[in-house]
Scaffold this active site. Structure first.
Site, PDB file in Angstrom:
ATOM      1  N   HIS A 176      31.225  44.901  36.761  1.00  0.00           N
ATOM      2  CA  HIS A 176      31.718  43.667  37.386  1.00  0.00           C
ATOM      3  C   HIS A 176      32.568  44.034  38.590  1.00  0.00           C
ATOM      4  CE1 HIS A 176      35.097  44.802  34.856  1.00  0.00           C
ATOM      5  NE2 HIS A 176      35.862  43.876  35.394  1.00  0.00           N
ATOM      6  N   HIS A 221      35.570  43.866  39.799  1.00  0.00           N
ATOM      7  CA  HIS A 221      37.033  43.929  39.832  1.00  0.00           C
ATOM      8  C   HIS A 221      37.415  45.302  40.374  1.00  0.00           C
ATOM      9  CE1 HIS A 221      37.842  40.490  36.722  1.00  0.00           C
ATOM     10  NE2 HIS A 221      37.436  40.061  37.901  1.00  0.00           N
ATOM     11  N   ASP A 260      39.485  47.668  39.834  1.00  0.00           N
ATOM     12  CA  ASP A 260      39.653  48.885  39.033  1.00  0.00           C
ATOM     13  C   ASP A 260      38.326  49.437  38.515  1.00  0.00           C
ATOM     14  OD1 ASP A 260      39.727  46.483  37.455  1.00  0.00           O
ATOM     15  OD2 ASP A 260      40.422  47.643  35.729  1.00  0.00           O
ATOM     16  N   HIS A 261      37.219  48.733  38.802  1.00  0.00           N
ATOM     17  CA  HIS A 261      35.905  49.223  38.369  1.00  0.00           C
ATOM     18  C   HIS A 261      35.010  49.606  39.538  1.00  0.00           C
ATOM     19  CE1 HIS A 261      36.253  48.057  34.051  1.00  0.00           C
ATOM     20  NE2 HIS A 261      37.280  47.427  34.591  1.00  0.00           N
ATOM     21  N   HIS A 273      33.995  38.002  30.385  1.00  0.00           N
ATOM     22  CA  HIS A 273      35.167  38.472  31.121  1.00  0.00           C
ATOM     23  C   HIS A 273      35.296  37.672  32.407  1.00  0.00           C
ATOM     24  CE1 HIS A 273      38.151  41.219  32.636  1.00  0.00           C
ATOM     25  NE2 HIS A 273      37.403  41.564  33.665  1.00  0.00           N
ATOM     26  N   ASP A 295      34.618  45.238  30.562  1.00  0.00           N
ATOM     27  CA  ASP A 295      35.807  44.440  30.240  1.00  0.00           C
ATOM     28  C   ASP A 295      35.316  43.160  29.584  1.00  0.00           C
ATOM     29  OD1 ASP A 295      37.024  46.371  31.729  1.00  0.00           O
ATOM     30  OD2 ASP A 295      38.048  44.994  33.100  1.00  0.00           O
ATOM     31  N   HIS A 318      39.907  51.577  28.217  1.00  0.00           N
ATOM     32  CA  HIS A 318      40.501  50.561  29.095  1.00  0.00           C
ATOM     33  C   HIS A 318      41.859  50.111  28.561  1.00  0.00           C
ATOM     34  CE1 HIS A 318      40.756  46.819  31.527  1.00  0.00           C
ATOM     35  NE2 HIS A 318      39.958  47.464  32.367  1.00  0.00           N
TER      36      HIS A 318
HETATM   37 ZN    ZN Z   1      37.937  43.274  34.957  1.00  0.00          ZN
END
Ligand code: ZN
Length: 310
Positions: free
Chosen positions: A62, A64, A66-67, A139, A209, A267
């Site tokens: 996804h 975001h 941090d990914h 998520h 997530d 995570h």
């Molecule tokens: Zn996320």
């Protein structure tokens, strides 16, 4: 053929002194399947010995930060290394724009073809010896869990038995391929007399997530390894609901319902310097639970269980 999971980043949202943000690599058949590439992933890949490979594929669960924020630096390095092999990237809506606009703004000119594929619920990518299955998780609107699954391995051929029964050698290949053959004397030979049933392929599922959800339970059914979001301990369960994450206990319930062999939590919120408490809480529900650490490697042994009997 070995199948190995290498954790490059196991922190949720922000890096800590001991954990980088999300990235997991599954190595199988010479392929390096990256699942998420948070900031700093290329250095983690270097330190772990994984590096940047010709045979790498990158999946983004996804969009975001941090990914995905580690993606552009990796693409840039591969340009500097003059990569020429096409690079396959698999991601949700928005992935193409994220890549092209960043590369344009930073004036990065790709030396290799970038092939962008979109993830969607139920999609299956076939890579020959294995497949990657996609399921929506819970998520973000476009956020996915992934299942990396080896195809069933052929059963074992019994040459001694074939020899004993006088099956001519040139027909063995056909029996191994699962074909019924007719001999010159008219005998009809069923391959199942000489080949054992196919064996189950290995299966690794990465939740991304997510809140615990039914789609992950079905995706992870009987998996060898389930790697699941465990951002919080039970004291912060309501934060899990608010932010679309899971507690360690919730991850354990998913693992139990899916009947997986091993659950690996990852995570972790930066608030837990020590994640023993999360493992303890999960083990009360699902004993075969472990916590991921950066640079941890997990070998997934081949299954000996037949798919069916005959
Ligand atoms: Zn996320």
């Amino acid at each position: 053929m070995s199948m190995e999971i290498i954790f490059l980043g196991t922190a949720g949202s922000v890096p800590t002194k001991t954990r980088n943000v999300s990235s997991i690599v599954v190595r199988y058949q010479g392929d390096y399947i990256f699942v998420d590439v948070g900031e700093g992933t290329q250095r983690q890949a270097m330190l772990s010995g994984v590096g940047l490979r010709k045979n790498m594929k990158i999946f983004i669960t996804h969009m975001h930060g941090d990914h995905v924020l580690g993606l552009i630096p990796m693409l840039q390095t591969m340009c500097m290394l003059r990569r020429t092999e096409p690079l396959q990237i698999y991601g949700p809506r928005g992935i193409r724009r994220f890549i092209t606009e960043n590369m344009r703004m930073l004036n990065i000119r790709p030396t290799y073809p970038l092939v962008i594929n979109y993830l969607s619920d139920g999609r299956v990518f076939d890579f020959g010896e294995y497949v990657v299955k996609v399921a929506r998780n819970e998520h973000d609107r476009y956020s996915y869990a992934l299942c990396i699954e080896e195809k069933p391995r052929p059963g074992r051929f019994d040459p001694e038995k074939a020899e004993r029964d006088g099956i001519p050698k040139h027909l063995w290949r056909l029996l191994k391929q699962g074909r019924t053959v007719t001999l010159e004397d008219g005998r009809v030979v069923d391959y199942r007399r000489y080949v054992s049933p196919p064996l189950r392929g290995r299966k690794v599922v990465i939740s991304g997530d997510t809140r615990p959800c039914r789609r992950i339970v079905s995706l992870a059914r009987d998996a060898d390894v389930l790697i699941h979001d465990a951002t919080f301990a039970s004291d912060r369960a309501e934060r899990g609901v608010e932010t679309g994450h899971s507690t360690a206990e919730e991850a354990a319930i998913v693992a139990r319902e899916a009947n997986v062999k091993v659950l690996i939590l990852t995570h972790f919120s930066a608030r837990y310097e020590n994640v023993d408490r999360l493992v303890r809480e999960a083990r009360r529900i699902f004993p075969a639970t472990f916590a991921a650490e950066d640079f941890m490697r997990v070998e997934v042994p081949p299954s000996r269980r037949p798919i069916r009997t005959w």
